[in-house]
Motif scaffolding. Structure first.
Motif, mmCIF file in Angstrom:
data_model
loop_
_atom_site.group_PDB
_atom_site.id
_atom_site.type_symbol
_atom_site.label_atom_id
_atom_site.label_comp_id
_atom_site.label_asym_id
_atom_site.label_seq_id
_atom_site.Cartn_x
_atom_site.Cartn_y
_atom_site.Cartn_z
ATOM 1 N N ALA A 111 -89.578 -40.097 36.921
ATOM 2 C CA ALA A 111 -88.177 -40.159 37.361
ATOM 3 C C ALA A 111 -87.676 -38.765 37.713
ATOM 4 O O ALA A 111 -86.979 -38.571 38.717
ATOM 5 C CB ALA A 111 -87.305 -40.787 36.271
ATOM 6 N N PHE A 112 -88.055 -37.803 36.890
ATOM 7 C CA PHE A 112 -87.633 -36.430 37.148
ATOM 8 C C PHE A 112 -88.277 -35.897 38.428
ATOM 9 O O PHE A 112 -87.621 -35.234 39.237
ATOM 10 C CB PHE A 112 -88.002 -35.542 35.955
ATOM 11 C CG PHE A 112 -87.197 -34.286 35.889
ATOM 12 C CD1 PHE A 112 -85.996 -34.255 35.220
ATOM 13 C CD2 PHE A 112 -87.643 -33.140 36.499
ATOM 14 C CE1 PHE A 112 -85.239 -33.092 35.162
ATOM 15 C CE2 PHE A 112 -86.911 -31.969 36.451
ATOM 16 C CZ PHE A 112 -85.701 -31.947 35.773
ATOM 17 N N LEU A 113 -89.554 -36.207 38.628
ATOM 18 C CA LEU A 113 -90.259 -35.774 39.835
ATOM 19 C C LEU A 113 -89.611 -36.361 41.077
ATOM 20 O O LEU A 113 -89.402 -35.655 42.073
ATOM 21 C CB LEU A 113 -91.735 -36.177 39.769
ATOM 22 C CG LEU A 113 -92.578 -35.842 40.996
ATOM 23 C CD1 LEU A 113 -92.645 -34.338 41.215
ATOM 24 C CD2 LEU A 113 -93.974 -36.428 40.842
ATOM 25 N N ALA A 114 -89.280 -37.647 41.027
ATOM 26 C CA ALA A 114 -88.634 -38.283 42.183
ATOM 27 C C ALA A 114 -87.312 -37.585 42.505
ATOM 28 O O ALA A 114 -87.019 -37.309 43.674
ATOM 29 C CB ALA A 114 -88.399 -39.763 41.900
ATOM 30 N N ARG A 115 -86.552 -37.276 41.495
ATOM 31 C CA ARG A 115 -85.269 -36.593 41.714
ATOM 32 C C ARG A 115 -85.486 -35.166 42.221
ATOM 33 O O ARG A 115 -84.746 -34.657 43.061
ATOM 34 C CB ARG A 115 -84.468 -36.597 40.417
ATOM 35 C CG ARG A 115 -83.134 -35.922 40.487
ATOM 36 C CD ARG A 115 -82.134 -36.738 41.324
ATOM 37 N NE ARG A 115 -80.878 -36.054 41.471
ATOM 38 C CZ ARG A 115 -79.828 -36.256 40.716
ATOM 39 N NH1 ARG A 115 -79.850 -37.164 39.769
ATOM 40 N NH2 ARG A 115 -78.733 -35.566 40.907
ATOM 41 N N SER A 116 -86.539 -34.517 41.733
ATOM 42 C CA SER A 116 -86.788 -33.123 42.127
ATOM 43 C C SER A 116 -87.180 -33.004 43.598
ATOM 44 O O SER A 116 -87.051 -31.935 44.189
ATOM 45 C CB SER A 116 -87.843 -32.480 41.241
ATOM 46 O OG SER A 116 -89.100 -33.046 41.487
ATOM 47 N N ALA A 117 -87.648 -34.098 44.193
ATOM 48 C CA ALA A 117 -88.016 -34.070 45.610
ATOM 49 C C ALA A 117 -86.798 -33.892 46.510
ATOM 50 O O ALA A 117 -86.933 -33.445 47.651
ATOM 51 C CB ALA A 117 -88.758 -35.353 45.985
#
Length: 154
Positions: free
Chosen positions: A66-72
């Motif tokens: 979830a954090f990775l998706a947001r960091s994109a």
């Protein structure tokens, strides 16, 4: 909801806290494995702790995803995520260098390059494992086969 808002003013603050908490839990588990074993065993233990092979690690992987998706799409999230990546690279490179000094890894390997590859392999196994594409046995076998290429006598 009120108790969460008491500790976090924004959802972003809560997400960053969750990611930091996940990283700390993984770090603690990896450190619990660190005894005077071989560099290969240390790398293997560290990577296994990052893979979603049980309920606890699957929950952590979901948070990280979830954090990775947001960091994109969010530079602040991306910066937070980037801060943690060098620790993996340094640890892996140090273990490869140590193995080379002990004759347990080929001398012609470039530890920093191999560390990038190890981290990429680890990350590449997380999502397919998380969604059930790979079994635990498949993941462990793939990891061991690659580690046997990096470390002699694996």
């Amino acid at each position: 909801m009120g108790s969460v808002q008491h500790y976090f003013a924004t959802k972003d603050q809560m997400m960053i806290f969750a990611l930091i908490h996940v990283h700390e839990r993984i770090y603690q588990r990896v450190n619990a494995c660190l005894d005077p074993r071989s560099p290969r065993d240390l790398v293997r233990s560290a990577i296994i702790e990052m893979l979603p092979l049980d309920d606890e690690r699957r929950t952590e992987a979901r948070i990280a995803l979830a954090f990775l998706a947001r960091s994109a799409v969010d530079p602040e999230y991306a910066a937070t995520l980037r801060e943690g990546y060098p620790y993996h690279a340094v640890f892996f490179a140090e273990q490869i260098r140590r193995a080379q000094q002990n004759g347990e890894a080929p001398a012609d390997l470039v530890p920093e390059q191999e560390a990038v590859i190890l981290f990429a392999i680890t990350q590449g196994l997380v999502n397919p494992t998380l969604i059930g594409h790979h079994t635990e046995e498949t993941v462990i076998d793939a990891l061991d086969r690659h580690l046997n290429r990096v470390f002699r006598g694996g």
